[in-house]
Design a protein around this motif. Structure first.
Motif, short mmCIF file in Angstrom:
data_model
loop_
_atom_site.label_atom_id
_atom_site.label_comp_id
_atom_site.label_asym_id
_atom_site.label_seq_id
_atom_site.Cartn_x
_atom_site.Cartn_y
_atom_site.Cartn_z
N SER A 1 0.84 -1.29 -0.28
CA SER A 1 0.04 0.43 0.05
C SER A 1 0.63 1.37 -0.09
CB SER A 1 -0.64 0.05 1.20
OG SER A 1 -0.06 0.00 2.55
N GLY A 2 2.25 1.35 0.22
CA GLY A 2 3.41 2.24 0.64
C GLY A 2 3.52 3.34 -0.29
N VAL A 3 3.99 2.12 -1.24
CA VAL A 3 4.19 2.48 -2.73
C VAL A 3 3.61 2.72 -3.80
CG1 VAL A 3 6.42 0.25 -1.55
CG2 VAL A 3 4.61 -0.18 -3.46
N GLY A 4 2.44 2.64 -3.50
CA GLY A 4 1.15 2.55 -4.62
C GLY A 4 0.94 4.52 -5.17
N VAL A 5 -0.11 4.43 -5.11
CA VAL A 5 -0.52 5.72 -6.32
C VAL A 5 -2.30 5.92 -4.95
CG1 VAL A 5 0.42 5.54 -7.90
CG2 VAL A 5 -2.19 4.91 -8.00
N LYS A 6 -2.60 5.02 -4.05
CA LYS A 6 -4.63 5.12 -3.83
C LYS A 6 -3.87 5.89 -2.05
CE LYS A 6 -5.49 0.70 -5.66
NZ LYS A 6 -6.46 -0.47 -4.93
N ASN A 7 -5.23 6.28 -1.56
CA ASN A 7 -5.22 7.15 -0.42
C ASN A 7 -6.67 7.70 -0.17
OD1 ASN A 7 -2.00 8.57 -0.97
ND2 ASN A 7 -3.18 9.56 -2.99
N GLY A 8 -7.04 7.05 1.13
CA GLY A 8 -8.40 7.38 1.35
C GLY A 8 -8.39 6.84 3.36
N ILE A 9 -10.48 7.56 2.93
CA ILE A 9 -10.54 7.07 4.46
C ILE A 9 -11.78 6.18 3.87
CG2 ILE A 9 -9.31 8.81 5.80
CD1 ILE A 9 -11.96 10.08 5.27
N ASN A 10 -12.04 5.42 5.33
CA ASN A 10 -13.47 4.47 5.20
C ASN A 10 -14.84 5.09 5.59
OD1 ASN A 10 -11.62 2.08 4.81
ND2 ASN A 10 -11.38 2.37 6.88
N PHE A 11 -15.49 4.89 5.09
CA PHE A 11 -16.91 5.76 4.84
C PHE A 11 -17.98 4.95 5.56
CE2 PHE A 11 -20.82 8.84 3.58
CZ PHE A 11 -20.23 9.94 4.21
N GLN A 12 -19.29 5.68 6.34
CA GLN A 12 -20.47 4.67 6.37
C GLN A 12 -20.16 3.32 6.04
OE1 GLN A 12 -23.25 6.36 4.21
NE2 GLN A 12 -23.42 8.15 5.48
N GLY A 13 -18.93 2.95 6.69
CA GLY A 13 -18.80 0.94 7.08
C GLY A 13 -18.49 0.47 5.98
N LYS A 14 -18.10 1.10 4.38
CA LYS A 14 -17.39 0.86 3.42
C LYS A 14 -16.04 1.36 3.40
CE LYS A 14 -21.67 1.07 1.12
NZ LYS A 14 -22.76 1.76 -0.22
N LYS A 15 -15.05 0.43 3.15
CA LYS A 15 -13.47 0.51 3.43
C LYS A 15 -12.86 1.31 1.45
CE LYS A 15 -9.11 -2.50 3.39
NZ LYS A 15 -8.83 -1.08 4.82
N ASN A 16 -12.34 3.03 2.30
CA ASN A 16 -11.53 3.57 0.91
C ASN A 16 -12.78 4.34 -0.01
OD1 ASN A 16 -8.97 2.68 2.33
ND2 ASN A 16 -8.83 1.14 0.52
#
Length: 380
Positions: A152-167
């Motif tokens: 995950s740390g070497v990729g291009v994705k960023n995010g947080i969870n919302f309403q129980g749904k990941k990323n």
């Protein structure tokens, strides 16, 4: 028809460095990266650090302050942020807005840097905050877990969870650099050490048979925390991840998600467990389930499916869990299929295996066969 059309492309480039003791006074790697391009514009550095890392490395903040005392052109924000680590920090927007407010308060502009040190959850969170502040400020990642250093740390994705749904909330924005400091791995718990190895199994199964054979041969060393073996695992896995990103769809505009092999159920079982099941542990179970399904579907040899399960177990993973149990169409984990379909944009695309090292995409899964796969794993 009257319209104006424009097409343009944006080139992204970043490096992933491998080192030990990144902030040691005699390690010039980070310093050289920052000073290799001199613009004359004053720059600030804001650090966001995982609280778990601080607990295991209590002198880290002072090391950082000493390291930046003599780097020309850079001003370190003295108030180093420490935020909770683990998936729970992504479940609300509180820490996200805390970082946003710090960027604003300390005047972190588009020439400055937000540096995140921690596990994948903290990197996801900080990367998302960096991506939306000023429409994008420069972000440097310093992953501290096996999972974040090799995946995950070497990729291009960023995010947080919302309403129980990941990323559910997030962005595709590359960091400007990644610094993998192997020393951080030495203080991981056995659970965290093990957890990240599932992503190596995943990428080997869909892309690199030789790497899988290496994992099989070195499973005992890896489970026993052999650092030389782990360094090879991290670097090889990171290289395969970067190769995939360069393969044509880095921001996942289509429905194909090869690197999400084993993830449709993993994401759901994480959420069902209240994130007490680690991501890597859930991925191991998801890999096992989809490998068993691939066998029962007639695509994968049974011997290969059993070998995959054996390697996962040799690395220390459980291959099933009561929350992964599929008894009927109402089994909770199956809701992950619908959420995965929504995440992809409407068409379900699942990576299965034709052989070790070769994946194949399908667009539907049979519930009865998934139930059979779930039961087959119990017997392994």
């Amino acid at each position: 028809m009257d319209y104006i059309e424009q097409t343009f492309s944006v080139r992204f480039a970043y490096r992933v460095f491998f080192t030990n003791h990144l902030f040691s006074p005699d390690n010039a790697l980070f310093r050289d990266f920052l000073t290799e391009t001199v613009t004359g514009i004053p720059k600030k550095i804001l650090f966001v650090i995982d609280a778990g890392v601080v607990a295991h490395h209590p002198s880290l903040q002072e090391q950082i302050k000493a390291y930046f005392a003599h780097i020309p052109g850079y001003t370190l924000v003295e108030n180093i942020m420490v935020i909770p680590g683990g998936e729970q920090v992504k479940n609300t927007e509180a820490a996200f807005y805390e970082i946003i407010r710090a960027v604003d308060r300390h005047g972190i502009d588009r020439h400055s840097y937000l540096v995140a040190i921690g596990g994948g959850a903290v990197l996801d969170l900080a990367g998302y905050a960096a991506a939306v502040s000023h429409r994008g400020i420069r972000h440097i990642r310093v992953p501290t877990t096996v999972l974040s250093q090799n995946d995950s740390g070497v990729g291009v994705k960023n995010g947080i969870n919302f309403q129980g749904k990941k990323n559910f909330l997030g962005t595709f924005v590359p960091p400007v650099a990644v610094f993998n400091d192997y020393f951080f791995l030495t203080t991981l718990s056995n659970e965290e050490w093990r957890s990240g190895m599932s992503e190596a199994v995943k990428v080997s199964l869909i892309k690199d048979q030789a790497f899988f054979e290496w994992l099989k041969a070195n499973a005992v060393l890896l489970a026993g925390r052999n650092m030389e073996a782990m360094q090879y695992l991290v670097k090889r896995c990171a290289a395969l991840h970067l190769q995939h990103i360069a393969g044509g769809d880095p921001f996942e505009m289509g429905s194909s998600r090869p690197l999400d092999f084993g993830h449709w159920s993993a994401h759901k079982v994480e959420q069902l467990s209240g994130f007490t099941i680690r991501h890597g542990e859930a991925v191991a179970m998801g890999i096992a389930l989809d490998s068993a399904y691939s066998f029962l579907l007639g695509r994968l040899e049974e011997a290969d499916a059993k070998t995959i399960v054996a390697v996962l177990k040799a690395l220390g993973f459980s291959v099933t869990h009561p929350l992964m149990d599929i008894q009927n169409e109402e089994s909770p984990v199956l809701k992950g299929l619908q959420e995965f379909r929504e995440h992809l944009g409407g068409q379900l695309t699942i990576m299965l295996l034709e052989s070790i090292g070769r994946g194949v995409e399908v667009h539907e899964l049979d519930t009865a066969l998934l139930q059979e796969a779930s039961q087959w794993l119990k017997a392994c």
